[in-house]
Design a protein around this motif. Structure first.
Motif: not given
Length: 132
Positions: A36-41
């Protein structure tokens, strides 16, 4: 963010079998949740109407059984960045023992044009912070 993202998951009873092993089908679900943190990028706020990523494929290597009753640590890093795609490697541990690894190929995708699109430089810079 720097180096690796680290998240902890507590296995649920429903994810286990009669031998108290975690079912192998759960690994990709955990890996997606911890990306999810990568999706946020790519998509701040995770707005579905402007979603711009697609999974092109993934491979899971099982190295040992994992068990109910012990937390799982998922360490995530970017292992490759191409023009429109990138690879996410996730190592899963119980205690100090690695029991699985998943490698996922992701594509920066334009759903309206129905094709991949180059990863912008600003996003590349953020991905570089997560390269191991």
């Amino acid at each position: 963010m720097s180096g690796r993202l680290v998240e902890t998951i507590t296995p649920r009873f429903c994810e286990t079998d009669g031998l108290q092993h975690i079912n192998n089908t759960v690994i990709p679900v955990w890996c997606e949740a911890t990306r999810e943190p990568i999706f946020e990028i790519f998509n701040p706020g995770l707005k579905m109407e402007s979603w711009n990523l697609i999974v092109a494929g993934f491979e899971v290597k099982l190295m040992a059984p994992s068990f109910y009753g012990a937390e799982v640590r998922v360490e995530t890093h970017i292992s490759r960045v191409g023009n429109a795609s990138f690879e996410v490697t996730q190592d899963l541990y119980q205690g100090d023992r690695q029991f699985a690894q998943q490698v996922t190929q992701m594509v920066h995708y334009d759903y309206q044009a129905n094709k991949s699109c180059p990863i912008p430089e600003a996003i590349r810079a953020k991905l570089a912070e997560l390269t191991a």
